[in-house]
Design a protein around this motif. Structure first.
Motif, short mmCIF file in Angstrom:
data_model
loop_
_atom_site.label_atom_id
_atom_site.label_comp_id
_atom_site.label_asym_id
_atom_site.label_seq_id
_atom_site.Cartn_x
_atom_site.Cartn_y
_atom_site.Cartn_z
N LEU A 45 1.28 -1.16 0.45
CA LEU A 45 0.33 0.10 -0.08
C LEU A 45 0.50 1.50 0.30
CD1 LEU A 45 -3.07 -1.08 2.64
CD2 LEU A 45 -2.85 -1.12 0.01
N PHE A 46 0.72 2.64 -0.88
CA PHE A 46 1.26 3.95 -0.51
C PHE A 46 -0.10 4.75 -0.50
CE2 PHE A 46 3.17 1.32 -3.77
CZ PHE A 46 4.49 1.18 -3.02
N THR A 47 0.06 5.44 0.52
CA THR A 47 -1.04 6.22 1.39
C THR A 47 -0.56 7.65 1.76
OG1 THR A 47 -0.84 5.76 4.02
CG2 THR A 47 -2.06 4.28 2.70
N ALA A 48 -1.59 8.38 1.92
CA ALA A 48 -1.31 10.19 2.35
C ALA A 48 -1.05 9.79 3.14
CB ALA A 48 -2.59 10.77 2.30
N SER A 49 -0.72 9.17 4.66
CA SER A 49 -0.39 9.15 6.23
C SER A 49 -0.62 7.66 6.46
CB SER A 49 -1.06 10.41 6.56
OG SER A 49 -2.55 10.10 6.53
N ALA A 50 -0.32 7.69 7.68
CA ALA A 50 0.08 6.79 8.81
C ALA A 50 -1.87 6.64 8.75
CB ALA A 50 0.57 7.26 9.94
N ASP A 51 -2.53 7.46 9.07
CA ASP A 51 -3.98 7.68 9.72
C ASP A 51 -5.00 7.78 7.97
OD1 ASP A 51 -3.01 9.98 8.86
OD2 ASP A 51 -4.11 11.24 11.08
N ALA A 52 -4.86 7.63 7.09
CA ALA A 52 -5.34 7.56 6.00
C ALA A 52 -6.30 6.55 6.25
CB ALA A 52 -4.50 7.25 4.84
N ILE A 53 -6.03 5.76 6.75
CA ILE A 53 -6.66 3.97 6.64
C ILE A 53 -6.82 4.15 8.17
CG2 ILE A 53 -7.12 1.70 5.99
CD1 ILE A 53 -5.70 2.61 3.08
N ALA A 54 -8.14 3.92 8.66
CA ALA A 54 -7.88 2.97 10.16
C ALA A 54 -6.80 1.66 10.01
CB ALA A 54 -9.02 2.90 10.52
N ALA A 55 -5.98 1.55 10.82
CA ALA A 55 -5.39 -0.27 10.82
C ALA A 55 -6.67 -1.63 11.25
CB ALA A 55 -4.29 -0.04 11.98
N VAL A 92 13.51 19.85 9.54
CA VAL A 92 13.04 19.28 8.14
C VAL A 92 13.59 17.61 8.37
CG1 VAL A 92 12.30 18.38 5.82
CG2 VAL A 92 12.55 20.69 6.81
N ARG A 93 14.32 17.35 8.82
CA ARG A 93 14.62 16.14 8.86
C ARG A 93 14.27 15.68 9.97
NH1 ARG A 93 20.28 18.16 8.37
NH2 ARG A 93 20.85 17.94 10.39
N ALA A 94 13.83 15.79 11.18
CA ALA A 94 12.92 15.71 12.14
C ALA A 94 11.41 15.07 12.43
CB ALA A 94 12.87 16.29 13.77
N LYS A 95 10.82 15.88 10.93
CA LYS A 95 9.91 15.86 10.70
C LYS A 95 10.06 15.11 9.37
CE LYS A 95 7.86 21.01 10.78
NZ LYS A 95 8.36 21.38 9.97
N ALA A 96 10.58 14.67 8.96
CA ALA A 96 10.84 13.37 8.11
C ALA A 96 11.18 12.10 8.84
CB ALA A 96 12.18 13.41 7.22
N VAL A 97 11.54 11.83 9.88
CA VAL A 97 12.00 11.20 11.03
C VAL A 97 10.74 10.20 11.54
CG1 VAL A 97 13.25 10.17 13.03
CG2 VAL A 97 14.24 10.96 11.23
N GLN A 98 9.98 11.36 11.83
CA GLN A 98 8.40 11.55 12.40
C GLN A 98 7.00 10.77 11.55
OE1 GLN A 98 6.14 15.06 13.58
NE2 GLN A 98 6.03 14.17 15.81
N PHE A 99 7.62 11.07 10.38
CA PHE A 99 6.58 10.76 9.48
C PHE A 99 6.64 9.79 9.09
CE2 PHE A 99 4.76 9.84 5.04
CZ PHE A 99 3.60 10.25 5.13
N ILE A 100 7.44 9.04 8.77
CA ILE A 100 8.65 7.23 8.86
C ILE A 100 7.75 7.24 9.74
CG2 ILE A 100 9.88 5.65 8.13
CD1 ILE A 100 11.37 7.85 6.45
N GLN A 101 8.07 7.27 11.15
CA GLN A 101 7.65 6.24 12.20
C GLN A 101 6.74 6.24 12.20
OE1 GLN A 101 9.19 9.36 15.38
NE2 GLN A 101 11.17 7.79 15.83
#
Length: 277
Positions: A45-55, A92-101
């Motif tokens: 899956l490729f989603t817009a964010s971690a909360d785009a779909i409920a787990a 920005v790097r910190a935000k990238a890490v957070q997004f991936i987390q």
């Protein structure tokens, strides 16, 4: 008896990347239903964010269609938010890490690893490649350990030279992994990128061996396997020889249309990976 190597097809749910190499689009339930009917083992899956779909919803669909979730992509972090692990700005790097987390945590709920591809970024003007690789390693160390706590590996993808100036070949990816303190990062062997960068796809796979944790399959023109000139039988043999038992996931253009592309992919999977139904 089934093959140790499992079949997978991609589903993209991010409008800005609609022209990309994904077999299915938009409708998750309908796409999973079609994938299941064809006999795929899993979807990626490729989603817009971690909360785009409920787990919970994704878990229910997975059970309903008897499909595993092979992996979740993180590319929306760059496409939609401009985030990379090698941005010169530490914020920005910190935000990238957070997004991936967040993506790792989402994937972990369905036992799926997250993939870092485009979010690795580049060595930009004024930043040396060595510095960018240090930032990349820092991010992978943090994220690899985070993924381990979530019970999944982290998948890192070397990309071709037109997409990154950092790591382009599996050999370089193995070297990068050897410098990390985390031992929870695996490589993604993407046949399209490898077709551009590797002297021999088979030899590169054998050399990388157990470092490979996920595989993207596409033909030389990034259409589904069988619509180009990639010599697939040797690649399948090489993956078998290294004891690979993960997924071969079709990250290919939906040519001539999604249904035909999916059908071509599962037929190629059966031909080269010998699944018996």
């Amino acid at each position: 008896m089934t093959s140790r190597i499992k079949s997978c097809v991609t589903i993209a749910l991010v409008p800005p990347i609609r022209t990309g190499p994904w077999i299915y689009w938009d409708d998750l339930d309908a796409s999973m239903r079609k994938a299941a009917a064809l006999g795929f083992d899993a979807v990626e899956l490729f989603t817009a964010s971690a909360d785009a779909i409920a787990a919970k919803h994704l878990t229910a669909l997975s059970r309903q269609h008897n499909l595993a979730i092979a992996a979740v992509g993180t590319g929306a972090g760059k496409v939609m938010h401009g985030l990379t692990l090698t941005d010169p700005d530490p914020a920005v790097r910190a935000k990238a890490v957070q997004f991936i987390q967040h993506m790792i945590a989402f994937g972990g709920q369905v036992q799926a690893p997250a993939i870092i591809g485009s979010m690795q970024g580049n060595a930009t003007p004024g930043v040396s490649r060595e510095q960018a690789l240090d930032w990349l390693a820092d991010g992978l160390n943090v994220l690899g350990d985070y993924a381990e706590r979530e019970g999944v590996p982290l998948i890192y993808e070397p990309l071709n030279r037109y997409e990154t100036n950092l790591i382009n070949r599996l050999e370089d990816g193995v070297e990068l992994l050897s410098t990390l303190t985390t031992r929870n990062v695996r490589l993604l062997a993407d046949l399209f990128h490898m077709n551009i960068e590797e002297t021999s796809l088979q030899d590169s796979i054998r050399s990388a061996g157990r470092a490979i944790g996920h595989v993207h399959i596409a033909d030389s023109n990034r259409r589904p396997i069988g619509f180009g000139h990639t010599e697939m039988s040797g690649i399948a043999t090489a993956l078998t020889d290294i004891g690979y038992s993960g997924y071969v996931s079709a990250e290919a253009f939906p040519w001539p249309d999604p249904d035909a592309a999916a059908g071509q992919t599962i037929n190629a999977y059966r031909q080269y990976f010998g699944r018996v139904y």
